[in-house]
Scaffold this motif. Structure first.
Motif, PDB file in Angstrom:
ATOM      1  N   VAL A 129      12.484   5.265  -1.567  1.00 33.75           N
ATOM      2  CA  VAL A 129      11.048   6.147  -2.035  1.00 33.75           C
ATOM      3  C   VAL A 129      11.467   7.125  -2.604  1.00 33.75           C
ATOM      4  CG1 VAL A 129       9.064   7.147  -0.701  1.00 33.75           C
ATOM      5  CG2 VAL A 129       9.860   4.708  -0.024  1.00 33.75           C
ATOM      6  N   GLN A 130      12.548   8.014  -2.167  1.00 33.80           N
ATOM      7  CA  GLN A 130      12.846   9.106  -2.710  1.00 33.80           C
ATOM      8  C   GLN A 130      13.618   8.994  -3.905  1.00 33.80           C
ATOM      9  OE1 GLN A 130      11.718  12.134  -2.183  1.00 33.80           O
ATOM     10  NE2 GLN A 130      10.499  11.659  -0.211  1.00 33.80           N
ATOM     11  N   THR A 131      14.029   7.655  -4.422  1.00 32.14           N
ATOM     12  CA  THR A 131      15.242   7.703  -5.491  1.00 32.14           C
ATOM     13  C   THR A 131      14.379   7.052  -6.560  1.00 32.14           C
ATOM     14  OG1 THR A 131      16.205   5.946  -4.538  1.00 32.14           O
ATOM     15  CG2 THR A 131      17.337   8.103  -4.188  1.00 32.14           C
TER      16      THR A 131
ATOM     17  N   GLU B  67      16.837   8.113   9.073  1.00 30.69           N
ATOM     18  CA  GLU B  67      15.594   7.386   8.282  1.00 30.69           C
ATOM     19  C   GLU B  67      14.216   8.073   8.629  1.00 30.69           C
ATOM     20  OE1 GLU B  67      16.674   4.626   6.298  1.00 30.69           O
ATOM     21  OE2 GLU B  67      18.408   5.273   6.774  1.00 30.69           O
ATOM     22  N   HIS B  68      13.473   7.797   7.599  1.00 34.92           N
ATOM     23  CA  HIS B  68      12.150   7.996   7.684  1.00 34.92           C
ATOM     24  C   HIS B  68      11.280   7.369   8.800  1.00 34.92           C
ATOM     25  CE1 HIS B  68       7.712   8.349   6.372  1.00 34.92           C
ATOM     26  NE2 HIS B  68       8.015   9.399   5.754  1.00 34.92           N
ATOM     27  N   HIS B  69      10.466   7.828   9.329  1.00 36.04           N
ATOM     28  CA  HIS B  69       9.743   7.380  10.378  1.00 36.04           C
ATOM     29  C   HIS B  69       9.236   6.013  10.388  1.00 36.04           C
ATOM     30  CE1 HIS B  69       9.994  11.668  12.363  1.00 36.04           C
ATOM     31  NE2 HIS B  69      10.569  10.660  13.162  1.00 36.04           N
ATOM     32  N   ALA B  70       8.909   5.670   8.880  1.00 32.81           N
ATOM     33  CA  ALA B  70       8.434   4.497   8.819  1.00 32.81           C
ATOM     34  C   ALA B  70       9.451   3.423   9.073  1.00 32.81           C
ATOM     35  CB  ALA B  70       8.323   4.436   7.129  1.00 32.81           C
ATOM     36  N   VAL B  71      10.650   3.570   9.086  1.00 38.74           N
ATOM     37  CA  VAL B  71      11.594   2.819   9.473  1.00 38.74           C
ATOM     38  C   VAL B  71      11.985   3.041  10.988  1.00 38.74           C
ATOM     39  CG1 VAL B  71      14.236   2.326   9.412  1.00 38.74           C
ATOM     40  CG2 VAL B  71      12.828   2.631   7.128  1.00 38.74           C
TER      41      VAL B  71
ATOM     42  N   ILE C 269      19.495   1.392   5.583  1.00 38.47           N
ATOM     43  CA  ILE C 269      19.964   2.666   5.143  1.00 38.47           C
ATOM     44  C   ILE C 269      19.262   3.084   4.137  1.00 38.47           C
ATOM     45  CG2 ILE C 269      21.701   4.069   4.757  1.00 38.47           C
ATOM     46  CD1 ILE C 269      22.074   2.663   7.636  1.00 38.47           C
ATOM     47  N   MET C 270      18.779   4.430   4.337  1.00 40.92           N
ATOM     48  CA  MET C 270      17.924   5.147   3.017  1.00 40.92           C
ATOM     49  C   MET C 270      18.706   5.154   1.740  1.00 40.92           C
ATOM     50  SD  MET C 270      16.986   8.539   5.012  1.00 40.92           S
ATOM     51  CE  MET C 270      15.341   8.622   4.443  1.00 40.92           C
ATOM     52  N   HIS C 271      18.384   5.319   0.651  1.00 43.30           N
ATOM     53  CA  HIS C 271      19.381   5.440  -0.351  1.00 43.30           C
ATOM     54  C   HIS C 271      19.407   7.014  -0.420  1.00 43.30           C
ATOM     55  CE1 HIS C 271      19.683   4.996  -5.134  1.00 43.30           C
ATOM     56  NE2 HIS C 271      20.690   5.149  -4.490  1.00 43.30           N
TER      57      HIS C 271
ATOM     58  N   SER D 112       0.853  -1.219  -0.028  1.00 41.44           N
ATOM     59  CA  SER D 112       0.118   0.124   0.186  1.00 41.44           C
ATOM     60  C   SER D 112       0.868   1.176   0.173  1.00 41.44           C
ATOM     61  CB  SER D 112      -0.985   0.104   1.240  1.00 41.44           C
ATOM     62  OG  SER D 112       0.018   0.078   2.435  1.00 41.44           O
ATOM     63  N   GLY D 113       2.306   1.258  -0.081  1.00 37.31           N
ATOM     64  CA  GLY D 113       3.039   2.262  -0.381  1.00 37.31           C
ATOM     65  C   GLY D 113       4.501   2.113   0.297  1.00 37.31           C
ATOM     66  N   GLY D 114       5.052   3.127   0.559  1.00 41.45           N
ATOM     67  CA  GLY D 114       6.402   3.165   1.110  1.00 41.45           C
ATOM     68  C   GLY D 114       6.439   2.853   2.288  1.00 41.45           C
ATOM     69  N   THR D 115       5.402   3.157   3.183  1.00 37.51           N
ATOM     70  CA  THR D 115       5.500   2.835   4.749  1.00 37.51           C
ATOM     71  C   THR D 115       5.210   1.414   4.903  1.00 37.51           C
ATOM     72  OG1 THR D 115       4.461   4.901   5.120  1.00 37.51           O
ATOM     73  CG2 THR D 115       4.286   3.387   7.010  1.00 37.51           C
ATOM     74  N   GLU D 116       4.291   0.744   4.116  1.00 34.03           N
ATOM     75  CA  GLU D 116       4.077  -0.722   4.388  1.00 34.03           C
ATOM     76  C   GLU D 116       5.270  -1.486   3.750  1.00 34.03           C
ATOM     77  OE1 GLU D 116       0.471  -2.522   2.923  1.00 34.03           O
ATOM     78  OE2 GLU D 116       1.575  -4.302   2.904  1.00 34.03           O
TER      79      GLU D 116
ATOM     80  N   LEU E 299       9.890   1.295  -2.495  1.00 37.16           N
ATOM     81  CA  LEU E 299       9.513   2.154  -3.335  1.00 37.16           C
ATOM     82  C   LEU E 299       7.941   2.637  -3.354  1.00 37.16           C
ATOM     83  CD1 LEU E 299       7.798   1.098  -6.239  1.00 37.16           C
ATOM     84  CD2 LEU E 299       9.979   0.018  -6.407  1.00 37.16           C
ATOM     85  N   SER E 300       7.425   3.728  -3.623  1.00 31.70           N
ATOM     86  CA  SER E 300       6.279   4.242  -3.397  1.00 31.70           C
ATOM     87  C   SER E 300       5.715   4.971  -4.794  1.00 31.70           C
ATOM     88  CB  SER E 300       6.175   5.042  -2.188  1.00 31.70           C
ATOM     89  OG  SER E 300       4.988   5.751  -1.954  1.00 31.70           O
ATOM     90  N   GLY E 301       4.553   4.809  -5.059  1.00 32.45           N
ATOM     91  CA  GLY E 301       4.201   5.251  -6.555  1.00 32.45           C
ATOM     92  C   GLY E 301       4.019   6.713  -6.561  1.00 32.45           C
ATOM     93  N   HIS E 302       3.176   7.356  -5.430  1.00 30.10           N
ATOM     94  CA  HIS E 302       3.230   8.845  -5.376  1.00 30.10           C
ATOM     95  C   HIS E 302       4.264   9.695  -5.465  1.00 30.10           C
ATOM     96  CE1 HIS E 302       3.349  10.100  -0.986  1.00 30.10           C
ATOM     97  NE2 HIS E 302       3.415   8.812  -0.700  1.00 30.10           N
ATOM     98  N   LYS E 303       5.377   9.172  -5.033  1.00 30.36           N
ATOM     99  CA  LYS E 303       6.646   9.955  -5.191  1.00 30.36           C
ATOM    100  C   LYS E 303       7.337  10.029  -6.642  1.00 30.36           C
ATOM    101  CE  LYS E 303       6.765  10.071  -0.593  1.00 30.36           C
ATOM    102  NZ  LYS E 303       6.527  11.362   0.092  1.00 30.36           N
ATOM    103  N   PHE E 304       6.634   9.014  -7.784  1.00 31.90           N
ATOM    104  CA  PHE E 304       7.154   9.528  -9.109  1.00 31.90           C
ATOM    105  C   PHE E 304       5.905   9.445  -9.994  1.00 31.90           C
ATOM    106  CE2 PHE E 304       7.589   4.885  -8.089  1.00 31.90           C
ATOM    107  CZ  PHE E 304       7.498   4.333  -9.395  1.00 31.90           C
TER     108      PHE E 304
END
Ligand code: PLP
Length: 382
Positions: free
Chosen positions: A177-179, A97-101, A145-147, A67-71, A197-202
């Motif tokens: 998610v950001q790359t 890191e993002h709070h999801a991590v 570690i985030m990209h 359902s997205g990057g968080t999941e 990865l997350s759809g709404h970021k691209f």
């Protein structure tokens, strides 16, 4: 309106919207059913899996829709730790890191025999691969570690960290998610085992994303039910969203090189203009290892939120810190980790460029920002 908040979310690309609408109107089947209507939905699911796999040079059977990057982050962390079946676990991650991590690491530590090491970053937001090596213990189950960082745009040395992880036989998760869709990604060249990865970021739909899991990575299903997504993520699939994600992946692959170079030029012009025109402006994040569309500045003794609201009144949408931490009144955990002086901590503005931005936007934004900083900042009030 000049929209400069593409790291928070991107508008849906018209070609994506057309696909989503078409699928929603014309293909309602459940891909787990055997009849022709179900098989049609299955075909769309397979196509999108291939499209997403192609974008990151993976195999389709290694892509699991979420359902997205968080999941995706949740499944990565919980899936790997659960696979240890009660044996003690240790996770290595970073403080930015993002709070999801971060929040899932904290939750795992609360519920299970799981410890977490949060690595520091340098003043530009970079993790030191040697710190990763030093943090490894016998029980280390996962490195995450985030990209690239969503606030300051710093691109982390994931290839070097991946080499260390591989040497030690430890699964390596990257929150990309950001790359994804913004930088070329090859999971084999990067050497990662799990990638979010997350759809709404691209330019894809919201509420849809994917987790890449390299074959052979220890992973136990945590979202259980009907066994969809080869058991890794149960639940009837969001076919319109997934088809839209696939289309967004195709568009990203097609346009990535040209669009990245264009955004990089706009980014550099914005950075240069702000530094020339606004004394005391401090660029947050790494100057060169930086997302092509990210600009993040702090201004001393100015409230970032006042800048956001002031720019909004002039039709310019930006963000102070990240969308998730703005509005809390707390300085962002990322800027704190970078060790920013106190006077700069609250005065951060993030501007993230995208498809609709043009060269004409750059002087308009600089002018508006300069006016506001002069008005709001004590620096200029004498
Ligand atoms: N990870 C990073 C680095 C992000 O920037 C975001 C969203 O801002 C997420 C994870 C969460 O993604 P989603 O909004 O799809 O849940």
């Amino acid at each position: 309106m000049i929209y400069l908040d593409h790291a928070a979310t991107t508008p849906v690309h018209p070609e994506v919207a057309a696909v989503v609408q078409d699928v929603m109107s014309n293909c309602f089947g459940n891909p787990s059913t055997l009849h022709a209507i179900g098989r049609e939905a299955r075909g769309l699911l397979d196509k999108a899996r291939q499209q997403v796999a192609d974008l990151i040079c993976a195999r389709p059977e290694e892509i699991f829709f979420t359902s997205g990057g968080t999941e995706a982050d949740f499944l990565a962390l919980w899936g790997v730790v659960s696979s240890r079946k009660g044996r003690g676990s240790h996770i290595i991650t970073s403080s930015i890191e993002h709070h999801a991590v971060l929040n899932n690491c904290a939750y795992l530590a609360e519920l299970f025999d799981c410890r977490v090491t949060y690595l520091p970053v340098d003043g530009a937001g970079m993790v030191d691969p040697d710190d990763v090596r030093r943090a490894i213990e016998r029980e280390t189950a996962l490195i995450s570690i985030m990209h690239a960082n969503n606030e300051v745009g710093t691109i982390e040395p994931v290839e070097e960290i991946a080499a260390i992880a591989r040497e030690e036989g430890i699964p390596f998760h990257v929150d990309a998610v950001q790359t994804v869709g913004h930088l070329p990604i090859d999971v084999n060249r990067l050497g990662v085992d799990l990638l979010s990865l997350s759809g709404h970021k691209f330019y894809g739909p919201k509420g849809v994303g994917a987790l890449y899991v390299r074959q052979g990575t220890p992973f136990t299903a945590v979202l259980r039910g009907g066994g969809q997504e080869r058991g890794y993520r149960s639940g009837t699939e969001n076919i319109p969203g997934i088809a839209g994600l696939g289309q967004a992946a195709d568009i990203a692959r097609r346009d990535l090189e040209e669009e990245t170079q264009r955004l990089q030029r706009l980014r550099d012009a914005l950075i240069q203009g702000i530094e020339e025109r606004i004394p005391g402006a401090r660029l947050n994040g790494h100057r060169t290892r930086r997302l092509p569309h990210n600009v993040n500045f702090s201004f001393p003794d100015v409230e970032g939120e006042s800048l956001v609201l002031g720019l909004d009144l002039q039709g310019i949408a930006v963000s102070s810190g990240s969308a998730c931490s703005s509005g809390t009144g707390e300085p962002s955990h990322v800027l704190r980790s970078l060790g920013l002086p106190e006077s700069y901590l609250n005065g951060a503005v993030r501007m993230t460029l995208g498809r609709a931005n043009t060269e004409e936007d750059v002087p308009v934004v600089i002018e508006a920002l300069e006016g506001l900083v002069r008005k709001l900042g004590r620096l200029f009030s004498a």
